[in-house]
Design a protein around this motif. Structure first.
Motif, PDB file in Angstrom:
ATOM      1  N   TRP A   6       8.762 -22.232  62.221  1.00  0.00           N
ATOM      2  CA  TRP A   6       7.522 -22.252  61.420  1.00  0.00           C
ATOM      3  C   TRP A   6       7.159 -20.863  60.910  1.00  0.00           C
ATOM      4  N   ILE A   7       7.219 -19.851  61.774  1.00  0.00           N
ATOM      5  CA  ILE A   7       6.794 -18.512  61.354  1.00  0.00           C
ATOM      6  C   ILE A   7       7.752 -17.933  60.321  1.00  0.00           C
ATOM      7  N   LYS A   8       9.017 -18.309  60.364  1.00  0.00           N
ATOM      8  CA  LYS A   8       9.960 -17.843  59.350  1.00  0.00           C
ATOM      9  C   LYS A   8       9.631 -18.472  57.998  1.00  0.00           C
ATOM     10  N   LYS A   9       9.222 -19.734  58.005  1.00  0.00           N
ATOM     11  CA  LYS A   9       8.812 -20.377  56.753  1.00  0.00           C
ATOM     12  C   LYS A   9       7.560 -19.714  56.193  1.00  0.00           C
ATOM     13  N   VAL A  10       6.618 -19.362  57.091  1.00  0.00           N
ATOM     14  CA  VAL A  10       5.401 -18.691  56.650  1.00  0.00           C
ATOM     15  C   VAL A  10       5.730 -17.318  56.065  1.00  0.00           C
ATOM     16  N   SER A  11       6.646 -16.592  56.708  1.00  0.00           N
ATOM     17  CA  SER A  11       7.048 -15.272  56.221  1.00  0.00           C
ATOM     18  C   SER A  11       7.683 -15.374  54.838  1.00  0.00           C
ATOM     19  N   LYS A  12       8.532 -16.366  54.674  1.00  0.00           N
ATOM     20  CA  LYS A  12       9.192 -16.552  53.384  1.00  0.00           C
ATOM     21  C   LYS A  12       8.191 -16.941  52.307  1.00  0.00           C
ATOM     22  N   ALA A  13       7.214 -17.786  52.668  1.00  0.00           N
ATOM     23  CA  ALA A  13       6.201 -18.206  51.708  1.00  0.00           C
ATOM     24  C   ALA A  13       5.297 -17.049  51.290  1.00  0.00           C
ATOM     25  N   ASN A  14       5.173 -16.019  52.156  1.00  0.00           N
ATOM     26  CA  ASN A  14       4.351 -14.860  51.837  1.00  0.00           C
ATOM     27  C   ASN A  14       5.113 -13.801  51.034  1.00  0.00           C
ATOM     28  N   GLY A  15       6.390 -14.057  50.680  1.00  0.00           N
ATOM     29  CA  GLY A  15       7.148 -13.175  49.804  1.00  0.00           C
ATOM     30  C   GLY A  15       7.849 -12.033  50.484  1.00  0.00           C
ATOM     31  N   PHE A  16       8.006 -12.087  51.797  1.00  0.00           N
ATOM     32  CA  PHE A  16       8.715 -11.012  52.492  1.00  0.00           C
ATOM     33  C   PHE A  16      10.215 -11.134  52.251  1.00  0.00           C
ATOM     34  N   ASN A  17      10.923  -9.977  52.346  1.00  0.00           N
ATOM     35  CA  ASN A  17      12.361  -9.985  52.106  1.00  0.00           C
ATOM     36  C   ASN A  17      13.110 -10.702  53.218  1.00  0.00           C
ATOM     37  N   GLU A  18      14.383 -10.912  52.985  1.00  0.00           N
ATOM     38  CA  GLU A  18      15.182 -11.714  53.901  1.00  0.00           C
ATOM     39  C   GLU A  18      15.286 -11.082  55.280  1.00  0.00           C
ATOM     40  N   GLN A  19      15.391  -9.766  55.342  1.00  0.00           N
ATOM     41  CA  GLN A  19      15.497  -9.096  56.634  1.00  0.00           C
ATOM     42  C   GLN A  19      14.221  -9.267  57.443  1.00  0.00           C
ATOM     43  N   PHE A  20      13.080  -9.164  56.764  1.00  0.00           N
ATOM     44  CA  PHE A  20      11.810  -9.340  57.463  1.00  0.00           C
ATOM     45  C   PHE A  20      11.661 -10.777  57.955  1.00  0.00           C
ATOM     46  N   VAL A  21      12.104 -11.726  57.129  1.00  0.00           N
ATOM     47  CA  VAL A  21      12.035 -13.137  57.521  1.00  0.00           C
ATOM     48  C   VAL A  21      12.858 -13.382  58.771  1.00  0.00           C
ATOM     49  N   GLN A  22      14.020 -12.768  58.861  1.00  0.00           N
ATOM     50  CA  GLN A  22      14.875 -12.953  60.034  1.00  0.00           C
ATOM     51  C   GLN A  22      14.245 -12.345  61.287  1.00  0.00           C
ATOM     52  N   GLU A  23      13.481 -11.256  61.134  1.00  0.00           N
ATOM     53  CA  GLU A  23      12.855 -10.601  62.277  1.00  0.00           C
ATOM     54  C   GLU A  23      11.512 -11.224  62.653  1.00  0.00           C
ATOM     55  N   ALA A  24      10.974 -12.065  61.784  1.00  0.00           N
ATOM     56  CA  ALA A  24       9.673 -12.705  62.048  1.00  0.00           C
ATOM     57  C   ALA A  24       9.750 -13.529  63.333  1.00  0.00           C
ATOM     58  N   ASP A  40      -1.200 -32.783  80.922  1.00  0.00           N
ATOM     59  CA  ASP A  40      -0.827 -32.091  79.691  1.00  0.00           C
ATOM     60  C   ASP A  40      -0.493 -30.632  79.991  1.00  0.00           C
ATOM     61  N   ILE A  41       0.101 -29.972  79.002  1.00  0.00           N
ATOM     62  CA  ILE A  41       0.450 -28.556  79.125  1.00  0.00           C
ATOM     63  C   ILE A  41      -0.404 -27.773  78.131  1.00  0.00           C
ATOM     64  N   ASP A  42      -1.140 -26.803  78.627  1.00  0.00           N
ATOM     65  CA  ASP A  42      -1.908 -25.913  77.765  1.00  0.00           C
ATOM     66  C   ASP A  42      -0.997 -24.782  77.310  1.00  0.00           C
ATOM     67  N   ILE A  43      -0.881 -24.615  75.987  1.00  0.00           N
ATOM     68  CA  ILE A  43       0.051 -23.636  75.429  1.00  0.00           C
ATOM     69  C   ILE A  43      -0.667 -22.794  74.379  1.00  0.00           C
ATOM     70  N   LEU A  44      -0.425 -21.509  74.429  1.00  0.00           N
ATOM     71  CA  LEU A  44      -0.943 -20.577  73.431  1.00  0.00           C
ATOM     72  C   LEU A  44       0.207 -20.115  72.554  1.00  0.00           C
ATOM     73  N   CYS A  45       0.039 -20.244  71.237  1.00  0.00           N
ATOM     74  CA  CYS A  45       1.003 -19.736  70.272  1.00  0.00           C
ATOM     75  C   CYS A  45       0.458 -18.429  69.701  1.00  0.00           C
ATOM     76  N   VAL A  46       1.221 -17.349  69.817  1.00  0.00           N
ATOM     77  CA  VAL A  46       0.815 -16.041  69.306  1.00  0.00           C
ATOM     78  C   VAL A  46       1.631 -15.734  68.058  1.00  0.00           C
ATOM     79  N   GLY A  47       0.932 -15.456  66.953  1.00  0.00           N
ATOM     80  CA  GLY A  47       1.590 -15.174  65.683  1.00  0.00           C
ATOM     81  C   GLY A  47       1.173 -13.840  65.101  1.00  0.00           C
ATOM     82  N   PRO A  48       1.862 -13.390  64.057  1.00  0.00           N
ATOM     83  CA  PRO A  48       1.558 -12.098  63.434  1.00  0.00           C
ATOM     84  C   PRO A  48       0.312 -12.154  62.551  1.00  0.00           C
ATOM     85  N   ARG A  49      -0.077 -11.020  62.031  1.00  0.00           N
ATOM     86  CA  ARG A  49      -1.340 -10.870  61.331  1.00  0.00           C
ATOM     87  C   ARG A  49      -1.414 -11.639  60.023  1.00  0.00           C
ATOM     88  N   TYR A  50      -0.293 -11.969  59.432  1.00  0.00           N
ATOM     89  CA  TYR A  50      -0.298 -12.644  58.131  1.00  0.00           C
ATOM     90  C   TYR A  50      -0.285 -14.175  58.262  1.00  0.00           C
TER      91      TYR A  50
END
Length: 723
Positions: free
Chosen positions: A69-87, A107-117
């Motif tokens: 998911w975060i790689k798709k978000v990175s790509k949708a925000n226009g970041f280059n391919e290298q940045f997308v791979q490191e996301a 149930d399992i309580d889970i926290l997802c931590v993502g980047p600023r964008y």
């Protein structure tokens, strides 16, 4: 620090205060701890190995999903391919699963931590939601973006998950990220701080307990106890999972070398005497350098109003139990005191774990209830409407307490109910009672809370997403009018707080019968003609006195209308019974004997009648079986088992009491409930006593009731058997 061994006494210690005791476990503690662990295992609180493996696989699958998911978000925000791979995005578990006290199906309580964008509103609740929606292994997907802590609920391969999101100020989320550092809160919004708080607090608790395994077993025990006793629910004003974890961790700090059995005992002993609102602290409150508000009653007026402060150990420190009201605190204190008494009885060998974990019978504890009934037009609307109303129930309790000046206490039931005969329906209940020690004024001292209830309904109706069909109704109920759908289909042996439960009172009633049998040992002498005249005169005088007091010649009971089992009435016998009552036959009355104004008449197989105490008084279960004898044909049950007296106490429980006086031998009977199961009888340790007769007509008499049937059959050892 290894948290699995014995903690040695040093100048330093975990917690704010010195431990109460550094003593290690005794042999008795080890035995009781083994019993407790077996009890918890028998209660089904541990998941199987297969389920544990399934959860681990689900966590691995979800980790792959959020990384994709975060790689798709990175790509949708226009970041280059290298940045997308490191996301990268990372998940952290917290709550009961992280603490190691989750049970099967939890149930399992889970926290997802993502980047600023990666935003919460667009990327998490829309793009990630759409990805999950398209997956066949994901079911029951339900996003709640407007919650105090926004969450996305769903099932992945059948495992329930509550997924939170935290957006950090980092461009790249490292795989070895440690969110326990305060730096992760830098420039975070309020919803991110709340989302991070659960995981940070859970990790901090595990760092602050001296022995993790002892902590886990004790917490598992206390969570189970709280659910059985109806005090496990943060939303209704009791305590939730994190609250109980902090309370148990505090006890572990005070007794660092104690085993779980002793920790449970000390839990009740400490909190039964705790002087609230003195706060529970696992560590000193940190001021921090980021400027976020913390719990501080010296500076913040609102913090001074909290009834039961249980402070989280991670920055920013907050009161995790701000929902607790005066009424719910009172209920929990009663439970702590009950637990302390039972723990002391266990140490004396007079109680066991069953007694401690007996479930609380909410609908037998009060005479008055509030029913909050909600409906909607479809399942989705009901789920949203129910969540909103449930979150507002606490305000109703607070308003009632305020408008009655604290004299009327509200006890919310921590679970919801639904009438299966109605579609898209749900309801909640609250027990109502006058605060103990408050005098009742002249005129009855009734409480008028209609204005308070209307105000609550008005505030609930302001729900911004309310749709047509979303309705709420609040009504007052007497205990005897509680709807039948609230009762379990197979009730278990239970004990209530406040008023003694029906089944416990039934046992006491049967015990009272046995004592009466011992008390009238001279009955055999009467039959043999050896009893003294003074005994006869005394018994005759008592009955005459009560007859004259009632002012009739109907014998020991009187009344113009006679209430029968189904609530109808029959006229009194056309020929009044004789006033002369001098010797022994089977009869039933209430205590004090022969004072009822209304009676029940039960017809025996021979066509004669027995008279019993009034239905209203029978509901109180203060029963005493009184030996009398008469020559009156209307009251001649001497050769027949008295038909069981049936008093409709509640839709789930009918009290059955029967006795037999034959050859002046008192035969006790049975207390039974709707499940008609032998296990109920076994739990109550009840049985039919021996019948000392071979009279086939007597033994083959069949007695039926609305709940079950009994038959007495002859046997070679002349015992009476129940089938």
């Amino acid at each position: 620090m290894e948290n699995s061994g014995v903690v040695k006494r040093t100048n330093g210690h975990l917690g704010v205060t010195e431990p109460i005791s550094w003593s290690g476990p005794t042999e008795y503690d080890l035995i009781k701890t083994g019993e407790l662990e077996k009890y918890l295992e028998g209660a089904g609180l541990y998941e199987s190995r297969e389920e544990a493996v399934c959860r681990e696989e689900v966590l691995g699958k979800l980790d792959q999903i959020v990384k994709l998911w975060i790689k798709k978000v990175s790509k949708a925000n226009g970041f280059n391919e290298q940045f997308v791979q490191e996301a990268n995005a990372k998940i952290f578990t917290f709550g009961s699963y992280r603490l190691g006290v989750h049970g099967p199906g939890a149930d399992i309580d889970i926290l997802c931590v993502g980047p600023r964008y990666a935003t919460r509103e667009e990327d998490f609740f829309i793009q990630l939601h759409n990805m999950l929606f398209e997956m066949s292994e994901v079911t029951e997907l339900h996003p709640i973006p407007d919650a105090y802590v926004p969450v996305m609920k769903f099932k992945l391969n059948g495992v329930s998950i509550d997924l939170l999101y935290a957006k950090l100020s980092l461009w790249i989320i490292p795989e070895d990220l440690d969110i326990s550092h305060d730096s992760t809160l830098q420039n975070a919004d309020e919803k991110t701080i709340r989302s991070l708080n659960g995981s940070r607090v859970t990790d901090q608790i595990l760092r602050l307990v001296p022995n993790i395994q002892n902590f886990r077993t004790t917490l598992l025990c206390m969570r189970f106890w709280a659910k059985r006793r109806g005090v496990y629910s943060n939303v209704t004003g009791f305590l939730g999972g994190i609250n109980w974890a902090i309370l148990v961790a505090h006890i572990c700090q005070l007794y660092p070398n104690a085993k779980p059995s002793m920790l449970v005992s000390r839990f009740f002993r400490v909190y039964a005497q705790w002087r609230w609102p003195a706060p529970i602290l696992l560590c000193k409150i940190q001021e921090g350098t980021l400027g976020y508000p913390i719990w501080d009653p010296k500076r913040n007026f609102r913090d001074r109003l909290h009834h039961m402060p249980i402070i989280t150990p991670a920055y920013p420190c907050m009161n995790s139990s701000y929902n607790v009201s005066s009424s719910t605190l009172h209920v929990m204190m009663e439970e702590f005191q009950r637990g302390d008494q039972i723990s002391k009885a266990m140490e004396a060998g007079k109680a066991d774990w069953d007694r401690l974990f007996e479930p609380y019978t909410f609908f037998e504890a009060y005479k008055n209830y509030l029913e909050i009934d909600i409906t909607a037009e479809n399942d989705s609307d009901l789920r949203n409407w129910k969540g909103w109303v449930e979150s507002r129930l606490r305000t109703l309790i607070l308003k009632i307490e305020k408008h009655t000046f604290g004299m009327l206490q509200c006890h919310p039931c921590p679970r919801e109910f639904s009438d299966k005969s109605r579609t898209f329906h749900c309801c909640y209940f609250m027990g109502l009672q006058r605060k103990k020690g408050v005098p009742v004024p002249e005129g009855g001292g009734q409480f008028d809370i209609r204005v308070t209830v209307e105000g609550f309904k008005h505030s609930v109706s302001m729900y911004t997403k309310r749709k047509p069909g979303m309705e709420i109704r609040v009504s007052h109920l007497k205990g005897r009018n509680v709807p039948s759908f609230v009762w379990p289909s197979s009730p278990s042996k239970v004990v209530s707080r406040g008023r003694t439960s029906v089944r416990v009172r039934a046992v006491k009633a049967v015990e009272a019968v046995a004592k009466m049998a011992d008390r009238f040992t001279d009955m055999q002498q009467l039959d043999e003609g050896t009893s003294t005249e003074s005994t006869r005169s005394k018994r005759r005088k008592i009955l005459y006195d009560k007859t004259e007091e009632n002012g009739t010649q109907q014998g020991i009971c009187s009344g113009s209308n006679i209430y029968i089992q189904d609530g109808g009435t029959i006229a009194p016998p056309s020929t009044p019974p004789t006033k002369e009552v001098i010797t022994n036959a089977a009869g039933c009355s209430v205590e004090p004997s022969h004072t009822g104004k209304t009676v029940i008449q039960v017809r025996t197989p021979s066509g004669s009648y027995t008279q019993n105490g009034g239905a209203e008084e029978l509901a109180d279960l203060s029963l005493v079986w009184t030996p009398v004898k008469t020559t009156n044909n209307q009251r001649r049950p001497l050769r027949y088992l008295v038909l069981p007296v049936v008093s409709q106490i509640s839709p789930s429980c009918n009290l059955l009491c029967g006795c037999l006086l034959y050859n002046l031998k008192l035969i006790l009977s049975v207390t039974c409930c709707r499940n008609e199961g032998a296990e109920e009888l076994s739990a109550l340790s009840l049985a039919w006593a021996s019948v000392t007769t071979t009279d086939v007509e007597l033994l083959a008499t069949v007695f039926k009731s609305p709940t079950t049937s009994f038959i007495l059959l002859p046997s070679e050892d002349t015992d009476a058997h129940m089938t």
